[in-house]
Scaffold this active site. Structure first.
Site, short mmCIF file in Angstrom:
data_model
loop_
_atom_site.label_atom_id
_atom_site.label_comp_id
_atom_site.label_asym_id
_atom_site.label_seq_id
_atom_site.Cartn_x
_atom_site.Cartn_y
_atom_site.Cartn_z
N LYS A 1 3.17 11.71 7.09
CA LYS A 1 2.21 11.22 8.14
C LYS A 1 2.72 12.11 9.39
O LYS A 1 2.79 12.97 9.82
CB LYS A 1 2.35 9.67 8.27
CG LYS A 1 0.98 9.28 7.39
CD LYS A 1 0.52 7.68 7.54
CE LYS A 1 0.08 7.38 6.28
NZ LYS A 1 -1.17 7.96 5.64
N PHE B 1 0.76 -1.14 -0.16
CA PHE B 1 -0.50 0.47 -0.71
C PHE B 1 0.86 1.48 -0.07
O PHE B 1 1.82 1.55 0.45
CB PHE B 1 -1.32 -0.03 1.34
CG PHE B 1 -1.82 1.71 1.20
CD1 PHE B 1 -3.04 1.35 0.54
CD2 PHE B 1 -1.36 2.49 1.84
CE1 PHE B 1 -3.78 2.04 0.31
CE2 PHE B 1 -2.64 3.79 1.81
CZ PHE B 1 -3.18 3.46 0.71
N ASP C 1 9.34 2.83 1.62
CA ASP C 1 7.69 3.55 2.37
C ASP C 1 8.56 3.13 3.13
O ASP C 1 7.97 2.28 3.88
CB ASP C 1 7.82 3.12 1.05
CG ASP C 1 5.84 4.31 1.35
OD1 ASP C 1 5.75 4.76 2.01
OD2 ASP C 1 5.53 3.85 0.63
#
Length: 406
Positions: A251, A137, A222
């Site tokens: 984030k 994801f 990532d």
């Protein structure tokens, strides 16, 4: 018409939230419009790693917004240099390209890998390949969902960009077999979050580093969810002592109040970007840079990485003990744990609803896994409060399953 109905009437239904209307948050707590306070065990998929309304973040947000917020990168601003210098320092990378969301930073990494493959490795333009992992994801742009293995992310959104080769996650041999002369990079999450906190076998990242060195390939990690202390290290790859060629962060970098992300790499890779080759109106604006720098400073000065390691090990052990008879596995690192529920015993979605009623907010993924990822600022007492309620809910689920089977 109540507030939830008003929202549903005008908001696209791309989410299916629990029927709770949140009003305000403080620290690790969220309060709804009825005044009910619940423990946040999701922290916005790590975006709220510093908790809700951290006073230092709010102070910098207010001060910088009054001074200068957005000008675009057509001009220099004071906060950007110090922010990126600190980010490079904690990551061990040489240069950074600031963006807004994690998906934008992933897109930046893809562009960097393709240009490096073409200009440095000599792969024909348009033929560059990037190896990715099944279950990944990396975001929801059309490029990224094109190499997702989740059908619901792809359905009806094609055609998709070519150039991505998917292999099983955690399988070094599969990656080695997928390498061709056109391979420029391997793009993976060191721990797959959306897939259910899936941790690869020990030595996996080290093996990929060696593989990339041998074949002249970039290893791009990532760490949008796993980075900045979530796993008990600044970055998840540090558990194996490796250094990637490219790093994607986001984030938690926004302190829970603003979207901030970046792609980091070597000077050699970053030099492939020139004016006009990439950009973002909001990426690297003064407000984002000031918040990002303060977020990094708070993580360091409040020793949140160390707290994540200590309390994460405790949380995982407690969840393992209370999940007996209910879970197929409990996995994770730091304050990031997935409990895979045995569907023959209970429904993960139903358990999440019950937990919300008991005062604990979390989320299921892939129908069977409940994720636990509280803000890194959580105290032992607050964690115990939440785990006690989880234990009561889990025990009742096991008991109900036993009664149903009898």
């Amino acid at each position: 018409m109540n507030a939830i109905d008003r929202e549903q009437a005008v908001c696209a239904q791309n989410y299916a939230p629990l029927p709770i209307m949140l009003s305000h948050g403080e620290g690790v707590w969220l309060t709804d419009t009825a005044g009910v306070r619940r423990l946040d065990m999701m922290s916005g998929y790590s975006a709220v790693s510093l908790g809700h309304g951290h006073p230092r973040i709010l102070k910098v947000l207010s001060e910088q917004a009054r001074k200068l917020a957005v000008t675009s990168r057509a001009f220099h601003t004071e906060p950007l240099g110090p922010f990126l210098a600190k980010l490079c320092e904690v990551s061990g990378q040489e240069m950074a390209l600031p963006m807004n969301t994690g998906a934008e930073a992933v897109e930046t990494a893809i562009k960097a890998a393709r240009r490096w493959g073409h200009r440095v490795k000599g792969i024909r333009d348009g033929a560059v390949e990037i190896i990715v992992a099944a279950g990944n994801f990396h975001g929801r742009t059309t490029t990224i969902v094109g190499f997702s293995s989740e059908e619901s992310y792809r359905d009806g959104f094609g055609p998709f960009a070519p150039g991505f080769v998917t292999v099983p996650f955690g399988d070094e041999a599969a990656i080695a077999a997928a390498i061709t002369p056109n391979t420029a990079a391997i793009l993976i999450e060191p721990i797959q979050g959306e897939a259910g906190i899936v941790v690869p076998p020990p030595g996996y990242l080290s093996a990929l580093c060696a593989l990339c060195d041998r074949h002249n390939i970039l290893l791009i990690l990532d760490e949008v969810q796993s980075g900045l202390g979530r796993t008990g290290r600044w970055f998840a790859h540090q558990h194996e002592g490796v250094q990637p060629d490219g790093l994607i962060v986001g984030k938690a970098l926004g302190g829970g109040v603003y979207p901030v992300s970046a792609f980091l790499s070597s000077r050699a890779v970053m030099s492939l970007f020139e004016p006009g080759s990439h950009g973002s109106t909001f990426g690297g604006n003064a407000l984002a840079a000031a918040i990002g720098l303060e977020a990094l400073t708070v993580i360091a000065e409040e020793r949140l990485v160390e707290r994540s390691a200590e309390l994460g090990a405790y949380m995982k052990a407690r969840l393992e003990a209370m999940s007996a008879g209910l879970a197929r596995s409990v996995r994770g690192l730091g304050l990031w744990v997935g409990v895979e529920i045995d569907p023959s015993v209970a429904s993960a979605k139903a358990l999440v609803k019950t937990l919300a009623g008991a005062g604990v907010l979390t989320k299921e993924t892939h129908e069977t896994v409940i994720r636990f990822a509280p803000p890194l600022t959580i105290t032992r007492a607050e964690l115990d409060w939440g785990l006690a309620r989880c234990e009561a809910v889990f025990k009742e689920a096991v008991a109900s399953g036993a009664r149903a089977a009898a």
